[in-house]
Design a protein around this motif. Structure first.
Motif, PDB file in Angstrom:
ATOM      1  N   ALA A   1     -17.874  -4.908 -32.743  1.00 33.90           N
ATOM      2  CA  ALA A   1     -18.898  -5.629 -33.493  1.00 33.90           C
ATOM      3  C   ALA A   1     -19.044  -4.977 -34.860  1.00 33.90           C
ATOM      4  O   ALA A   1     -19.057  -3.757 -34.974  1.00 33.90           O
ATOM      5  CB  ALA A   1     -20.228  -5.612 -32.754  1.00 33.90           C
ATOM      6  N   THR A   2     -19.143  -5.835 -35.865  1.00 33.45           N
ATOM      7  CA  THR A   2     -19.332  -5.352 -37.234  1.00 33.45           C
ATOM      8  C   THR A   2     -20.529  -6.051 -37.846  1.00 33.45           C
ATOM      9  O   THR A   2     -20.902  -7.160 -37.429  1.00 33.45           O
ATOM     10  CB  THR A   2     -18.092  -5.629 -38.100  1.00 33.45           C
ATOM     11  N   ILE A   3     -21.128  -5.404 -38.812  1.00 29.90           N
ATOM     12  CA  ILE A   3     -22.228  -6.020 -39.533  1.00 29.90           C
ATOM     13  C   ILE A   3     -22.145  -5.660 -41.007  1.00 29.90           C
ATOM     14  O   ILE A   3     -21.813  -4.516 -41.356  1.00 29.90           O
ATOM     15  CB  ILE A   3     -23.603  -5.622 -38.933  1.00 29.90           C
ATOM     16  N   ASN A   4     -22.403  -6.659 -41.855  1.00 28.39           N
ATOM     17  CA  ASN A   4     -22.470  -6.455 -43.300  1.00 28.39           C
ATOM     18  C   ASN A   4     -23.880  -6.827 -43.719  1.00 28.39           C
ATOM     19  O   ASN A   4     -24.227  -8.012 -43.796  1.00 28.39           O
ATOM     20  CB  ASN A   4     -21.417  -7.319 -44.012  1.00 28.39           C
ATOM     21  N   ILE A   5     -24.697  -5.817 -43.972  1.00 29.84           N
ATOM     22  CA  ILE A   5     -26.114  -6.051 -44.257  1.00 29.84           C
ATOM     23  C   ILE A   5     -26.282  -6.824 -45.562  1.00 29.84           C
ATOM     24  O   ILE A   5     -27.131  -7.717 -45.664  1.00 29.84           O
ATOM     25  CB  ILE A   5     -26.864  -4.712 -44.334  1.00 29.84           C
TER      26      ILE A   5
ATOM     27  N   GLY B   1     -27.415 -14.458 -16.010  1.00 28.07           N
ATOM     28  CA  GLY B   1     -27.580 -13.043 -16.321  1.00 28.07           C
ATOM     29  C   GLY B   1     -27.103 -12.704 -17.723  1.00 28.07           C
ATOM     30  O   GLY B   1     -26.043 -13.156 -18.163  1.00 28.07           O
ATOM     31  N   ILE B   2     -27.887 -11.930 -18.443  1.00 23.17           N
ATOM     32  CA  ILE B   2     -27.544 -11.536 -19.812  1.00 23.17           C
ATOM     33  C   ILE B   2     -27.250 -10.052 -19.844  1.00 23.17           C
ATOM     34  O   ILE B   2     -27.985  -9.240 -19.268  1.00 23.17           O
ATOM     35  CB  ILE B   2     -28.693 -11.870 -20.783  1.00 23.17           C
ATOM     36  N   VAL B   3     -26.175  -9.710 -20.546  1.00 21.03           N
ATOM     37  CA  VAL B   3     -25.803  -8.317 -20.745  1.00 21.03           C
ATOM     38  C   VAL B   3     -25.842  -8.026 -22.238  1.00 21.03           C
ATOM     39  O   VAL B   3     -25.315  -8.792 -23.038  1.00 21.03           O
ATOM     40  CB  VAL B   3     -24.394  -8.045 -20.191  1.00 21.03           C
ATOM     41  N   SER B   4     -26.484  -6.937 -22.597  1.00 17.96           N
ATOM     42  CA  SER B   4     -26.500  -6.528 -23.993  1.00 17.96           C
ATOM     43  C   SER B   4     -25.182  -5.816 -24.295  1.00 17.96           C
ATOM     44  O   SER B   4     -24.847  -4.825 -23.651  1.00 17.96           O
ATOM     45  CB  SER B   4     -27.683  -5.592 -24.245  1.00 17.96           C
ATOM     46  N   LEU B   5     -24.425  -6.345 -25.258  1.00 17.20           N
ATOM     47  CA  LEU B   5     -23.129  -5.753 -25.596  1.00 17.20           C
ATOM     48  C   LEU B   5     -23.282  -4.687 -26.675  1.00 17.20           C
ATOM     49  O   LEU B   5     -22.732  -3.601 -26.559  1.00 17.20           O
ATOM     50  CB  LEU B   5     -22.180  -6.843 -26.080  1.00 17.20           C
TER      51      LEU B   5
ATOM     52  N   GLU C   1     -24.279  -8.987 -46.959  1.00 15.45           N
ATOM     53  CA  GLU C   1     -23.909 -10.396 -46.810  1.00 15.45           C
ATOM     54  C   GLU C   1     -24.660 -11.077 -45.682  1.00 15.45           C
ATOM     55  O   GLU C   1     -24.472 -12.270 -45.437  1.00 15.45           O
ATOM     56  CB  GLU C   1     -22.392 -10.499 -46.586  1.00 15.45           C
ATOM     57  N   LYS C   2     -25.479 -10.339 -44.956  1.00 11.16           N
ATOM     58  CA  LYS C   2     -26.241 -10.900 -43.830  1.00 11.16           C
ATOM     59  C   LYS C   2     -25.283 -11.590 -42.849  1.00 11.16           C
ATOM     60  O   LYS C   2     -25.463 -12.767 -42.490  1.00 11.16           O
ATOM     61  CB  LYS C   2     -27.320 -11.868 -44.323  1.00 11.16           C
ATOM     62  N   HIS C   3     -24.318 -10.848 -42.399  1.00 14.48           N
ATOM     63  CA  HIS C   3     -23.291 -11.424 -41.549  1.00 14.48           C
ATOM     64  C   HIS C   3     -22.800 -10.392 -40.541  1.00 14.48           C
ATOM     65  O   HIS C   3     -22.670  -9.201 -40.862  1.00 14.48           O
ATOM     66  CB  HIS C   3     -22.105 -11.894 -42.415  1.00 14.48           C
ATOM     67  N   SER C   4     -22.549 -10.848 -39.326  1.00 14.70           N
ATOM     68  CA  SER C   4     -21.980  -9.988 -38.287  1.00 14.70           C
ATOM     69  C   SER C   4     -20.874 -10.740 -37.563  1.00 14.70           C
ATOM     70  O   SER C   4     -20.899 -11.974 -37.486  1.00 14.70           O
ATOM     71  CB  SER C   4     -23.064  -9.582 -37.285  1.00 14.70           C
ATOM     72  N   SER C   5     -19.906 -10.011 -37.071  1.00 14.84           N
ATOM     73  CA  SER C   5     -18.838 -10.602 -36.278  1.00 14.84           C
ATOM     74  C   SER C   5     -18.668  -9.832 -34.980  1.00 14.84           C
ATOM     75  O   SER C   5     -18.864  -8.609 -34.944  1.00 14.84           O
ATOM     76  CB  SER C   5     -17.502 -10.580 -37.034  1.00 14.84           C
ATOM     77  N   LEU C   6     -18.323 -10.579 -33.944  1.00 17.50           N
ATOM     78  CA  LEU C   6     -17.954  -9.986 -32.658  1.00 17.50           C
ATOM     79  C   LEU C   6     -16.492 -10.326 -32.423  1.00 17.50           C
ATOM     80  O   LEU C   6     -16.103 -11.500 -32.501  1.00 17.50           O
ATOM     81  CB  LEU C   6     -18.815 -10.558 -31.528  1.00 17.50           C
TER      82      LEU C   6
ATOM     83  N   LYS D   1     -19.251  -1.038 -34.331  1.00 12.67           N
ATOM     84  CA  LYS D   1     -19.265  -0.380 -33.033  1.00 12.67           C
ATOM     85  C   LYS D   1     -18.142  -0.951 -32.182  1.00 12.67           C
ATOM     86  O   LYS D   1     -17.800  -2.134 -32.307  1.00 12.67           O
ATOM     87  CB  LYS D   1     -20.616  -0.584 -32.327  1.00 12.67           C
ATOM     88  N   LYS D   2     -17.602  -0.108 -31.311  1.00 13.21           N
ATOM     89  CA  LYS D   2     -16.496  -0.526 -30.449  1.00 13.21           C
ATOM     90  C   LYS D   2     -16.803  -0.102 -29.022  1.00 13.21           C
ATOM     91  O   LYS D   2     -17.272   1.018 -28.777  1.00 13.21           O
ATOM     92  CB  LYS D   2     -15.191   0.115 -30.939  1.00 13.21           C
ATOM     93  N   HIS D   3     -16.523  -1.021 -28.104  1.00 10.13           N
ATOM     94  CA  HIS D   3     -16.664  -0.683 -26.692  1.00 10.13           C
ATOM     95  C   HIS D   3     -15.556  -1.402 -25.949  1.00 10.13           C
ATOM     96  O   HIS D   3     -15.589  -2.619 -25.779  1.00 10.13           O
ATOM     97  CB  HIS D   3     -18.043  -1.111 -26.173  1.00 10.13           C
ATOM     98  N   GLY D   4     -14.550  -0.628 -25.535  1.00  9.77           N
ATOM     99  CA  GLY D   4     -13.406  -1.232 -24.852  1.00  9.77           C
ATOM    100  C   GLY D   4     -12.687  -2.198 -25.770  1.00  9.77           C
ATOM    101  O   GLY D   4     -12.285  -1.847 -26.880  1.00  9.77           O
ATOM    102  N   ARG D   5     -12.558  -3.449 -25.311  1.00  7.02           N
ATOM    103  CA  ARG D   5     -11.874  -4.467 -26.113  1.00  7.02           C
ATOM    104  C   ARG D   5     -12.809  -5.199 -27.082  1.00  7.02           C
ATOM    105  O   ARG D   5     -12.402  -6.120 -27.774  1.00  7.02           O
ATOM    106  CB  ARG D   5     -11.204  -5.482 -25.177  1.00  7.02           C
TER     107      ARG D   5
END
Lengths: 111, 112
Positions: A61-65, A42-46, A67-72, A54-58
């Motif tokens: 997620a960040t994105i730097n357009i 099962g897949i859940v979209s975070l 630098e073409k980079h995202s972190s969770l 964006k923040k949801h609970g703990r």
């Protein structure tokens, strides 16, 4: 070379640790998704991001357009966070909008 | 609100046969997309439908096809099955194109 690269591929940590999973992409995108997949499939979209943070609970997620980079990030990790985390980007490829996936990061949180 | 429903959950087919998988999206969602997940290739995009029209298509042979009905339910068909088609097939629905996607539990297809 894949259009979407995730690191690390595998990550094992102790409960309570701060977790970071990285995603780099090589194409222009209209959106980036972070997905969570538990054993059994099962897949859940975070998150879906096109800029900023964006923040949801703990989970954060960040994105730097530029630098073409995202972190969770996962704060105060818990064994129930153990799953595969997948980054996916929606990008115009071969004349159409396509969703391209990273290979996933397998996260194991030990109690 | 009911989630995305995929049927069947598990399927075993023989090489050369054809198979149809079904996906019922969240009520009100008009976009349905399909994905194949294998241990070797990971998740790959198959196609996307919006309001009964195929809007995007991944790099899969013509044996893979799909359609969407007026109630937004979608079916995916694979003809002349090959062993390599064994995979988890996932569908996802969203309200509009490029909005958050909600995934079903998947159909695990085994070709023997």
């Amino acid at each position: 070379k894949n259009e979407v690269e995730q690191s690390p591929q595998n990550l094992t940590a102790q409960e309570g640790e701060f977790i970071t999973i990285n995603c780099s992409y090589s194409v222009g995108i209209s959106a980036l998704h972070w997905l969570q997949q538990h054993p059994g499939g099962g897949i859940v979209s975070l998150f879906m991001l096109s800029s900023g943070k964006k923040k949801h609970g703990r989970l954060i997620a960040t994105i730097n357009i530029q630098e073409k980079h995202s972190s969770l990030h996962i704060t105060a990790s818990h064994p129930r966070d153990s799953a595969v985390y997948i980054c996916a980007v929606r990008a115009p490829l071969q004349g159409a909008q396509k969703l391209v996936f990273g290979q996933g990061t397998r996260l194991t949180i030990n109690p | 609100k009911a989630g995305v429903t995929q049927t069947p959950r598990y399927l075993i087919k023989t090489r050369g046969q054809q198979v149809t998988l079904s996906c019922s999206p969240i009520s009100g969602h008009r976009s349905v997309s399909w994905y194949q997940q294998t241990p070797g290739q990971g998740l790959q995009f198959l196609f996307e439908y919006f309001s009964e029209t195929q809007r995007n298509k991944g790099n899969f042979p013509g044996r893979f096809s799909g359609r969407q009905f007026s109630n937004s339910r979608s079916e995916m068909n694979v003809s002349t099955l090959e062993l390599g088609d064994s995979a988890l097939y996932l569908c996802a629905s969203s309200s509009e194109w490029n909005t958050e996607a909600f995934f079903g539990q998947g159909t695990r297809l085994t070709v023997v």
